[in-house]
Design a protein around this motif. Structure first.
Motif, PDB file in Angstrom:
ATOM      1  N   SER A 121       0.828  -1.200   0.000  1.00  0.00           N
ATOM      2  CA  SER A 121       0.000   0.000   0.000  1.00  0.00           C
ATOM      3  C   SER A 121       0.865   1.254   0.000  1.00  0.00           C
ATOM      4  O   SER A 121       1.967   1.261   0.538  1.00  0.00           O
ATOM      5  CB  SER A 121      -0.860  -0.002   1.268  1.00  0.00           C
ATOM      6  N   TYR A 122       0.322   2.296  -0.569  1.00  0.00           N
ATOM      7  CA  TYR A 122       0.884   3.632  -0.362  1.00  0.00           C
ATOM      8  C   TYR A 122       0.920   3.859   1.158  1.00  0.00           C
ATOM      9  O   TYR A 122      -0.078   3.611   1.848  1.00  0.00           O
ATOM     10  CB  TYR A 122      -0.028   4.629  -1.068  1.00  0.00           C
ATOM     11  N   PRO A 123       2.061   4.294   1.702  1.00  0.00           N
ATOM     12  CA  PRO A 123       2.214   4.273   3.172  1.00  0.00           C
ATOM     13  C   PRO A 123       1.457   5.354   3.947  1.00  0.00           C
ATOM     14  O   PRO A 123       1.333   5.236   5.162  1.00  0.00           O
ATOM     15  CB  PRO A 123       3.726   4.462   3.367  1.00  0.00           C
ATOM     16  N   ALA A 124       0.941   6.360   3.278  1.00  0.00           N
ATOM     17  CA  ALA A 124       0.341   7.477   4.037  1.00  0.00           C
ATOM     18  C   ALA A 124      -0.895   7.060   4.838  1.00  0.00           C
ATOM     19  O   ALA A 124      -1.148   7.606   5.913  1.00  0.00           O
ATOM     20  CB  ALA A 124      -0.028   8.629   3.093  1.00  0.00           C
ATOM     21  N   TYR A 125      -1.658   6.076   4.323  1.00  0.00           N
ATOM     22  CA  TYR A 125      -2.894   5.716   5.057  1.00  0.00           C
ATOM     23  C   TYR A 125      -2.572   5.093   6.419  1.00  0.00           C
ATOM     24  O   TYR A 125      -3.095   5.553   7.437  1.00  0.00           O
ATOM     25  CB  TYR A 125      -3.782   4.745   4.252  1.00  0.00           C
ATOM     26  N   PRO A 126      -1.732   4.044   6.463  1.00  0.00           N
ATOM     27  CA  PRO A 126      -1.471   3.465   7.788  1.00  0.00           C
ATOM     28  C   PRO A 126      -0.752   4.424   8.725  1.00  0.00           C
ATOM     29  O   PRO A 126      -1.005   4.399   9.938  1.00  0.00           O
ATOM     30  CB  PRO A 126      -0.604   2.233   7.482  1.00  0.00           C
ATOM     31  N   GLU A 204      -8.357   7.680  -5.987  1.00  0.00           N
ATOM     32  CA  GLU A 204      -8.271   7.429  -7.436  1.00  0.00           C
ATOM     33  C   GLU A 204      -7.373   8.471  -8.104  1.00  0.00           C
ATOM     34  O   GLU A 204      -7.650   8.946  -9.207  1.00  0.00           O
ATOM     35  CB  GLU A 204      -9.674   7.403  -8.048  1.00  0.00           C
ATOM     36  N   ILE A 205      -6.273   8.795  -7.443  1.00  0.00           N
ATOM     37  CA  ILE A 205      -5.406   9.873  -7.966  1.00  0.00           C
ATOM     38  C   ILE A 205      -4.776   9.508  -9.319  1.00  0.00           C
ATOM     39  O   ILE A 205      -4.371  10.393 -10.061  1.00  0.00           O
ATOM     40  CB  ILE A 205      -4.339  10.272  -6.911  1.00  0.00           C
ATOM     41  N   TYR A 206      -4.747   8.205  -9.642  1.00  0.00           N
ATOM     42  CA  TYR A 206      -4.181   7.799 -10.949  1.00  0.00           C
ATOM     43  C   TYR A 206      -5.271   7.501 -11.972  1.00  0.00           C
ATOM     44  O   TYR A 206      -5.050   6.737 -12.907  1.00  0.00           O
ATOM     45  CB  TYR A 206      -3.273   6.572 -10.755  1.00  0.00           C
ATOM     46  N   ASP A 207      -6.449   8.087 -11.812  1.00  0.00           N
ATOM     47  CA  ASP A 207      -7.569   7.682 -12.678  1.00  0.00           C
ATOM     48  C   ASP A 207      -7.339   7.991 -14.157  1.00  0.00           C
ATOM     49  O   ASP A 207      -8.011   7.400 -15.012  1.00  0.00           O
ATOM     50  CB  ASP A 207      -8.913   8.270 -12.189  1.00  0.00           C
ATOM     51  N   HIS A 234      -4.684  17.016  -8.463  1.00  0.00           N
ATOM     52  CA  HIS A 234      -4.049  17.482  -9.690  1.00  0.00           C
ATOM     53  C   HIS A 234      -2.614  16.986  -9.865  1.00  0.00           C
ATOM     54  O   HIS A 234      -2.036  17.124 -10.935  1.00  0.00           O
ATOM     55  CB  HIS A 234      -4.040  19.009  -9.693  1.00  0.00           C
ATOM     56  N   SER A 235      -2.022  16.445  -8.781  1.00  0.00           N
ATOM     57  CA  SER A 235      -0.584  16.189  -8.787  1.00  0.00           C
ATOM     58  C   SER A 235      -0.111  15.361  -9.976  1.00  0.00           C
ATOM     59  O   SER A 235       0.870  15.710 -10.637  1.00  0.00           O
ATOM     60  CB  SER A 235      -0.181  15.478  -7.498  1.00  0.00           C
ATOM     61  N   LYS A 236      -0.787  14.253 -10.226  1.00  0.00           N
ATOM     62  CA  LYS A 236      -0.301  13.317 -11.244  1.00  0.00           C
ATOM     63  C   LYS A 236      -0.880  13.655 -12.616  1.00  0.00           C
ATOM     64  O   LYS A 236      -0.146  13.763 -13.595  1.00  0.00           O
ATOM     65  CB  LYS A 236      -0.668  11.881 -10.851  1.00  0.00           C
ATOM     66  N   THR A 237      -2.194  13.830 -12.701  1.00  0.00           N
ATOM     67  CA  THR A 237      -2.867  14.045 -13.993  1.00  0.00           C
ATOM     68  C   THR A 237      -2.297  15.244 -14.749  1.00  0.00           C
ATOM     69  O   THR A 237      -2.145  15.203 -15.961  1.00  0.00           O
ATOM     70  CB  THR A 237      -4.382  14.264 -13.758  1.00  0.00           C
ATOM     71  N   TRP A 243       2.442  21.957  -6.688  1.00  0.00           N
ATOM     72  CA  TRP A 243       1.444  23.018  -6.505  1.00  0.00           C
ATOM     73  C   TRP A 243       0.562  22.755  -5.296  1.00  0.00           C
ATOM     74  O   TRP A 243      -0.159  23.628  -4.842  1.00  0.00           O
ATOM     75  CB  TRP A 243       0.545  23.125  -7.739  1.00  0.00           C
ATOM     76  N   ARG A 244       0.606  21.547  -4.801  1.00  0.00           N
ATOM     77  CA  ARG A 244      -0.156  21.092  -3.632  1.00  0.00           C
ATOM     78  C   ARG A 244      -1.653  21.351  -3.794  1.00  0.00           C
ATOM     79  O   ARG A 244      -2.234  22.244  -3.153  1.00  0.00           O
ATOM     80  CB  ARG A 244       0.378  21.723  -2.337  1.00  0.00           C
ATOM     81  N   LEU A 245      -2.245  20.562  -4.660  1.00  0.00           N
ATOM     82  CA  LEU A 245      -3.673  20.685  -4.925  1.00  0.00           C
ATOM     83  C   LEU A 245      -4.296  19.298  -5.016  1.00  0.00           C
ATOM     84  O   LEU A 245      -3.902  18.486  -5.856  1.00  0.00           O
ATOM     85  CB  LEU A 245      -3.858  21.446  -6.254  1.00  0.00           C
ATOM     86  N   PHE A 321       1.894   4.685 -12.865  1.00  0.00           N
ATOM     87  CA  PHE A 321       3.152   4.587 -13.622  1.00  0.00           C
ATOM     88  C   PHE A 321       4.211   3.840 -12.817  1.00  0.00           C
ATOM     89  O   PHE A 321       5.368   4.220 -12.772  1.00  0.00           O
ATOM     90  CB  PHE A 321       3.656   5.944 -14.140  1.00  0.00           C
ATOM     91  N   TYR A 322       3.726   2.759 -12.203  1.00  0.00           N
ATOM     92  CA  TYR A 322       4.608   1.910 -11.409  1.00  0.00           C
ATOM     93  C   TYR A 322       4.560   0.485 -11.927  1.00  0.00           C
ATOM     94  O   TYR A 322       3.536   0.043 -12.439  1.00  0.00           O
ATOM     95  CB  TYR A 322       4.159   1.912  -9.947  1.00  0.00           C
ATOM     96  N   ILE A 323       5.688  -0.197 -11.731  1.00  0.00           N
ATOM     97  CA  ILE A 323       5.719  -1.623 -12.026  1.00  0.00           C
ATOM     98  C   ILE A 323       6.361  -2.300 -10.823  1.00  0.00           C
ATOM     99  O   ILE A 323       7.261  -1.733 -10.188  1.00  0.00           O
ATOM    100  CB  ILE A 323       6.445  -1.899 -13.360  1.00  0.00           C
TER     101      ILE A 323
HETATM  102  C1  LIG Z   1      -1.978   6.648  -4.096  1.00  0.00           C
HETATM  103  C2  LIG Z   1      -1.512   8.033  -3.804  1.00  0.00           C
HETATM  104  N1  LIG Z   1      -2.315   8.868  -3.153  1.00  0.00           N
HETATM  105  C3  LIG Z   1      -1.941  10.119  -2.853  1.00  0.00           C
HETATM  106  C4  LIG Z   1      -0.700  10.597  -3.219  1.00  0.00           C
HETATM  107  C5  LIG Z   1      -0.297  11.989  -2.806  1.00  0.00           C
HETATM  108  O1  LIG Z   1      -0.611  12.932  -3.743  1.00  0.00           O
HETATM  109  P1  LIG Z   1      -0.311  14.483  -3.489  1.00  0.00           P
HETATM  110  O2  LIG Z   1       1.056  14.750  -3.975  1.00  0.00           O
HETATM  111  O3  LIG Z   1      -1.376  15.192  -4.287  1.00  0.00           O
HETATM  112  O4  LIG Z   1      -0.447  14.751  -2.042  1.00  0.00           O
HETATM  113  C6  LIG Z   1       0.179   9.768  -3.922  1.00  0.00           C
HETATM  114  C7  LIG Z   1       1.528  10.232  -4.301  1.00  0.00           C
HETATM  115  O5  LIG Z   1       2.408   9.497  -4.621  1.00  0.00           O
HETATM  116  C8  LIG Z   1      -0.235   8.437  -4.218  1.00  0.00           C
HETATM  117  O6  LIG Z   1       0.563   7.591  -4.854  1.00  0.00           O
END
Ligand SMILES: Cc1ncc(COP(=O)(O)O)c(C=O)c1O
Length: 400
Positions: A121-126, A204-207, A234-237, A243-245, A321-323
């Motif tokens: 998992s992306y580590p921010a949630y835990p 769904e930031i990678y939608d 907006h970060s990835k798309t 820009w922190r949005l 964009f990960y493998i």
């Molecule tokens: C799944 C997921 N969620 C959220 C984020 C964080 O995005 P932001 O830079 O908009 O805070 C990332 C960044 O890598 C991510 O991979």
């Protein structure tokens, strides 16, 4: 300081990037598959709008929930794309998706509560959950081998639900595996949440980074507002990581409550970024389409190259964009841990990858993550270096 805060971990990805920088400063030609952001600058029409906002001196605080034009643009985007039936008043603009995640977790989880997190998992949630004194309960994704990749273990997710569970996390498309979970699995998670009266934190930031079709947003399910806190940004798309949005969509009473938390944390997202964010969503979308096409070429190249590395098992990622190749067979042969292997690739060949174990515990053991947000040329060069090193290590092992 509270022990839970003292015990928090940073995002390990950033630590590896610092190691790489240090190596580069000593003249090593580093190729980095570490960082999770597009390698191209923010598109011109977005930058132009930010300049206009500055020229107009649009530099003060804004509404905490976000400027009306941006909330409208976000609602229009979600409605035209997913028929989500979101009103602008059901949107909260945040300082990046990470802040949206943090607010959602802070609002729903307290000491003793549990959140089910499919792992890796992306580590921010835990980490956010731990900061609140709550407990992440990890449920491993099911590894189905090179041909089928990973899938959500829906039964295990339901079994992990206890009377203390408040939330299930669902990242789709997925970081770090690049998996796009099929609609029936998304629906099954939503059903579990409904049955047990839980919220789904749906990230769904990678939608927009979907290469094969088959992605169905959780917002397309009717009644989603009863159980879903939706995160995007907006970060990835739009290649706007700095820009922190970001934003959160949910039922209006939820947004109202989160707004009170938000005003006490960050007041509002940066005014200039918000204006730029409107331009991003209003289009043109052609630059996004071109970028995603380019990422598809990179995805194909990274799969092709990684499959030439002996012992690597390489599922085809359908999104983000990960493998996340499985390298366990190689590790077994050469007698290294996942972390030792990643360090070895960095110090012997100047190639940055991340060990699967930073996402964030056990399920990533024997896997490494590569972010292929770099040119095809660099992909071929970087993975070529990995192949040479693995071949060398295996040959040395054979001679011993
Ligand atoms: C799944 C997921 N969620 C959220 C984020 C964080 O995005 P932001 O830079 O908009 O805070 C990332 C960044 O890598 C991510 O991979």
């Amino acid at each position: 300081m509270r022990p839970v805060i003292q015990g928090l971990r940073g995002e390990a990805g950033f630590a590896y990037i610092a190691k790489a920088r240090e190596l580069a400063s000593r003249g090593v030609k580093v190729i980095s598959f570490g960082v999770g952001q597009p390698d191209i600058p923010t598109f011109d029409h977005i930058i132009e709008e930010a300049k206009r906002a500055l020229d107009e001196r649009f530099t003060g605080y804004t509404e905490t929930v976000g400027i009306p034009e941006l909330r409208e643009a976000i609602a229009d985007y979600l409605n035209s794309r997913y028929q989500a039936e979101v009103g602008p008043d059901e949107v909260l603009v945040t300082t990046g998706a990470k802040t949206a995640i943090f607010l959602a977790i802070a609002a729903y989880l307290g000491p003793g509560d549990e959140v089910v997190v499919p792992e890796p998992s992306y580590p921010a949630y835990p980490e956010a959950a731990r900061a609140m004194g709550a407990r992440p309960v990890f449920v491993p994704l099911r590894w189905k081998g090179q041909e089928r990749g990973f899938e959500l273990d829906v039964e295990a997710i339901e079994e992990a639900v206890t009377s203390r569970t408040k939330m299930i996390v669902l990242t789709n498309p997925h970081n770090p595996t690049g998996e796009v979970f099929p609609p029936e699995q998304v629906e099954a998670v939503l059903e579990i949440a409904r049955r047990h009266n839980l919220v789904v934190l749906a990230d769904e930031i990678y939608d927009n980074f979907v290469y094969e079709g088959g992605f169905r947003s959780i917002l397309t399910y009717s009644g989603w507002k009863d159980n879903v806190l939706y995160v995007n940004g907006h970060s990835k798309t739009f290649s706007m990581t700095g820009w922190r949005l970001g934003y959160l969509a949910a039922a209006r009473p939820v947004i109202e409550r989160l707004k009170r938390l938000a005003v006490n944390v960050y007041s509002c997202a940066p005014s200039i970024s918000q204006r730029a964010g409107v331009a991003a969503l209003r289009g043109p979308w052609e630059p996004v389409r071109r970028m995603v096409e380019e990422f598809r070429r990179r995805r194909d190249a990274v799969v092709e190259e990684l499959r030439r590395v002996p012992g690597f098992e390489v599922p085809v990622p359908r999104g983000a964009f990960y493998i996340f190749p499985r390298v366990a067979k190689v590790l077994e042969e050469i007698g290294m841990s996942t972390e030792e292997f990643v360090d070895h690739l960095l110090y012997s060949r100047g190639v940055v990858t991340l060990p699967g174990t930073v996402f964030p515990e056990k399920a990533g053991e024997g896997f490494i993550r590569l972010s292929y947000a770099v040119s095809v040329e660099k992909i071929r060069e970087g993975v070529g270096r990995i192949r040479e090193e693995v071949e060398k290590l295996l040959a040395e092992r054979g001679r011993r």
